[in-house]
Design an enzyme around this catalytic site. Structure first.
Site, PDB file in Angstrom:
ATOM      1  N   CYS A 126      -8.237  -2.122  -7.623  1.00 15.92           N
ATOM      2  CA  CYS A 126      -7.929  -1.033  -8.573  1.00 15.92           C
ATOM      3  C   CYS A 126      -6.486  -1.127  -9.060  1.00 15.92           C
ATOM      4  CB  CYS A 126      -8.086   0.343  -7.916  1.00 15.92           C
ATOM      5  SG  CYS A 126      -9.497   0.524  -6.852  1.00 15.92           S
ATOM      6  N   ASP A 127      -5.554  -1.339  -8.149  1.00 18.00           N
ATOM      7  CA  ASP A 127      -4.138  -1.127  -8.478  1.00 18.00           C
ATOM      8  C   ASP A 127      -3.280  -2.389  -8.493  1.00 18.00           C
ATOM      9  OD1 ASP A 127      -4.658   1.598  -8.655  1.00 18.00           O
ATOM     10  OD2 ASP A 127      -4.315   1.924  -6.531  1.00 18.00           O
ATOM     11  N   CYS A 182      -6.421   0.154  -2.504  1.00 17.07           N
ATOM     12  CA  CYS A 182      -7.379  -0.643  -3.275  1.00 17.07           C
ATOM     13  C   CYS A 182      -6.661  -1.644  -4.176  1.00 17.07           C
ATOM     14  CB  CYS A 182      -8.265   0.284  -4.110  1.00 17.07           C
ATOM     15  SG  CYS A 182      -9.456  -0.595  -5.122  1.00 17.07           S
TER      16      CYS A 182
END
Ligand code: NDP
Length: 310
Positions: free
Chosen positions: A137-138, A134
């Site tokens: 997200c990261d 992701c």
């Protein structure tokens, strides 16, 4: 046998949010966590894009808080997997993996989706140490560093263009000599100067011990191997919605995502509502999953009221 007002299947942001709303509406929901209690956020580290956590929060901690909030209002959380369902008719029947039959007047499906992985040992070893599924997200943790994205669909194209805004160089590994992504997404990739597409290229190994140091790749036309130095490895080869147990009873699109009616969480079966990533292949965020979980609980409450069950 008790007939529960509302049974929720799944324990990610969608399931727990549905539980919070259903419990506060006094529906006494029963939530089955499934095999991976907490869902995909359990394999995420810091979550920095969920409103209300200005300093970020670890994915597992966040899911624990969701659970506590759901339990505070009386949700009955059960650590079991639902492995069979019969959803037609007024009384829905569900069976746990251990064979117990559960009956309910309404069902909220929040079974989520699972990222597909390459399945190589180094990918698993460096999971959350630079290996991620992701970028939204990261990606931020790799700002200013070179990264690799594997995949050639819309997700990979979207992740690569997202990362290109943060990282000096994004290497995209495409296993064929063409991409599956839509033309507009491919054009966006081609126009982004700091994305380098490696055609006919497969991953041999993600390199590094405690963190990702690079990726060994192989050109599948020439069999030539080489190493791409990079600090992160984003796997974007698709997701699989966890909807197999619903068989053909519920309408799905051709990739298995549940189809809900416009502006609602209603499925094609009355009393069955779908939320979260099991029905969303576009946004797939914790906050959007929570939003649709809320919708599903409100829709279930309305359904039960119309049926004069509550
Ligand atoms: P897709 O299934 O469309 O694409 C998966 C990609 O990963 C393919 O290019 C495939 O290669 C590649 N791949 C699969 N396995 C491997 C492997 N082992 N090694 C290397 N590469 C591999 O998944 P997406 O998640 O990209 O998209 C799913 C759906 O969601 C699509 O319908 C897409 O259009 C949609 N979507 C829409 C978005 C939007 O509208 N904004 C955003 C994201 C997704 P190959 O082509 O060789 O099979």
């Amino acid at each position: 046998m008790d007939i529960h007002n509302c049974v929720i299947i799944g324990s990610g942001p969608a399931g727990y949010t549905a539980a919070i709303y259903a419990a506060r509406a006094n529906l006494k929901p029963v939530l089955f966590t499934g095999q991976e209690p907490g869902g995909q956020l359990m394999i995420t580290t810091d979550v920095e894009n969920y409103p209300g956590y200005p300093d970020g929060i670890m994915g597992p901690t966040m899911m624990d808080e969701f659970k506590k909030q759901a339990e505070r209002f009386g949700t009955d959380v059960r650590y079991e997997l639902i492995s069979k369902v019969e959803l037609e008719g007024d009384v829905k029947k569900l069976w746990t993996e251990s064979g117990e039959e559960i009956q309910a007047h309404s069902v909220v499906i929040s079974t989520g989706a699972s990222a597909k992985w390459l399945g190589i040992p180094s990918e698993e070893k460096l999971m959350n140490k630079g290996v991620s599924a992701c970028a939204v997200c990261d990606g931020f943790f790799f700002k200013g560093l070179d990264v690799v994205v594997v995949g050639a669909g819309d997700t990979a194209a979207e992740e690569a263009t997202y990362l290109a805004k943060l990282c000096p160089k994004v290497h995209m590994l495409v296993r064929r000599d063409e991409m599956r992504a839509s033309k507009i997404m491919q054009d966006r990739v081609k126009k982004t100067e700091n994305i380098e597409v490696h055609w006919n290229t497969e991953t041999v190994e993600v390199l590094g011990e405690e963190e990702v140091e690079g990726v060994k790749v192989k050109n599948n036309k020439t069999n030539e191997e080489s190493v791409i130095p990079a600090k992160a490895f984003f796997v974007a080869i698709g997701h699989k919605p966890n909807t197999q147990i619903f068989g053909d009873a519920l309408d799905k699109d051709d990739t298995g995502y549940l189809i809900t009616q416009a502006d609602s969480s209603k499925t094609n079966i009355a009393g069955v509502f779908a939320s979260g990533d099991a029905q969303d292949k576009v946004y797939r965020q914790a906050v959007t999953a929570a939003g649709t979980g809320c919708m599903a609980a409100l829709d279930a409450e309305r359904y039960l009221a119309e049926k004069e069950i509550i």
